[in-house]
Design a protein around this motif. Structure first.
Motif, mmCIF file in Angstrom:
data_model
loop_
_atom_site.group_PDB
_atom_site.id
_atom_site.type_symbol
_atom_site.label_atom_id
_atom_site.label_comp_id
_atom_site.label_asym_id
_atom_site.label_seq_id
_atom_site.Cartn_x
_atom_site.Cartn_y
_atom_site.Cartn_z
ATOM 1 N N LEU A 114 0.776 -1.286 -0.093
ATOM 2 C CA LEU A 114 0.107 -0.182 0.053
ATOM 3 C C LEU A 114 0.887 1.446 -0.063
ATOM 4 C CD1 LEU A 114 -2.966 -0.991 2.720
ATOM 5 C CD2 LEU A 114 -2.999 -0.998 -0.092
ATOM 6 N N ASP A 115 2.182 1.072 0.417
ATOM 7 C CA ASP A 115 3.270 2.203 0.404
ATOM 8 C C ASP A 115 4.226 2.060 -0.685
ATOM 9 O OD1 ASP A 115 2.003 3.872 2.804
ATOM 10 O OD2 ASP A 115 2.440 2.033 3.775
ATOM 11 N N GLU A 116 4.575 3.033 -1.407
ATOM 12 C CA GLU A 116 5.735 2.920 -2.380
ATOM 13 C C GLU A 116 6.892 2.799 -1.564
ATOM 14 O OE1 GLU A 116 5.278 5.487 -5.693
ATOM 15 O OE2 GLU A 116 3.273 5.065 -5.825
ATOM 16 N N ARG A 117 6.992 3.563 -0.519
ATOM 17 C CA ARG A 117 8.226 3.846 0.288
ATOM 18 C C ARG A 117 7.857 3.956 1.821
ATOM 19 N NH1 ARG A 117 7.331 7.979 -2.573
ATOM 20 N NH2 ARG A 117 7.025 10.129 -1.703
ATOM 21 N N GLN A 150 9.932 3.605 11.170
ATOM 22 C CA GLN A 150 9.422 3.562 9.808
ATOM 23 C C GLN A 150 8.593 2.488 9.507
ATOM 24 O OE1 GLN A 150 10.595 5.863 7.228
ATOM 25 N NE2 GLN A 150 10.895 7.232 9.190
ATOM 26 N N ILE A 151 7.531 2.792 8.807
ATOM 27 C CA ILE A 151 6.323 1.797 8.643
ATOM 28 C C ILE A 151 6.150 1.486 7.149
ATOM 29 C CG2 ILE A 151 5.659 2.159 10.755
ATOM 30 C CD1 ILE A 151 3.094 3.622 9.409
ATOM 31 N N ALA A 152 5.473 0.688 6.690
ATOM 32 C CA ALA A 152 4.748 0.515 5.277
ATOM 33 C C ALA A 152 3.489 -0.416 5.579
ATOM 34 C CB ALA A 152 5.800 -0.015 4.470
ATOM 35 N N PHE A 153 2.466 -0.453 4.897
ATOM 36 C CA PHE A 153 1.442 -1.425 4.977
ATOM 37 C C PHE A 153 1.456 -2.242 3.735
ATOM 38 C CE2 PHE A 153 0.091 1.832 7.823
ATOM 39 C CZ PHE A 153 -0.432 1.039 8.895
#
Length: 148
Positions: A106-109, A118-121
């Motif tokens: 869901l996140d490009e970076r 720092q997170i990403a889904f």
């Protein structure tokens, strides 16, 4: 790939009431509060325990508006588990590995997360219907600053 369960995100209508419940019932301590405009939430992190690679938490989430992601979640499903977050050593590297295996990101970076992380889904439809978050914890020095 995963080092630990970093936190369980719980959507709620009343952050203060849920903090009181988790603090009194389970003797959990609030270690951070934050308003995250980008994600449309007020949040509180309640510490469970420390382990290899960082701590484990309950993250309570109250929407800033009904049209935020958590607001929409509450309207559809009511209060409850919103997402599960796994601790990783390097979120960018982990994103690349997971993307290469065909799981949509869901996140490009990576973006800013709680406690300086720092997170990403990951897309819930590719992970059995579970919204999944990757969390690279802040350094121990950064964590100490956030928790004090």
């Amino acid at each position: 790939m995963f080092m630990r369960i970093d936190h369980i995100g719980i959507a709620c209508h009343d952050l203060e009431a849920k903090i009181a419940f988790f603090s009194e019932t389970f003797e959990l301590e609030v270690v951070a509060r934050e308003v995250n405009e980008e994600q449309g939430v007020k949040e509180a992190m309640l510490h469970i325990a420390d382990g290899e690679g960082g701590g484990s938490y309950i993250q309570l989430l109250e929407p800033l508006s009904d049209d935020s992601p958590v607001g929409k979640f509450l309207a559809r499903r009511g209060e409850g588990v919103h997402h599960v977050a796994f601790g990783v050593r390097d979120v960018t590297e982990t994103m690349a590995k997971i993307d290469a295996k065909g799981v949509r990101l869901l996140d490009e970076r990576p973006r800013h997360g709680s406690l300086g992380s720092q997170i990403a889904f990951l897309h819930p439809k590719d992970v059995g219907g579970m919204l999944t978050e990757l969390v690279q914890a802040a350094s121990p020095d950064e964590m100490a600053k956030k928790r004090s």
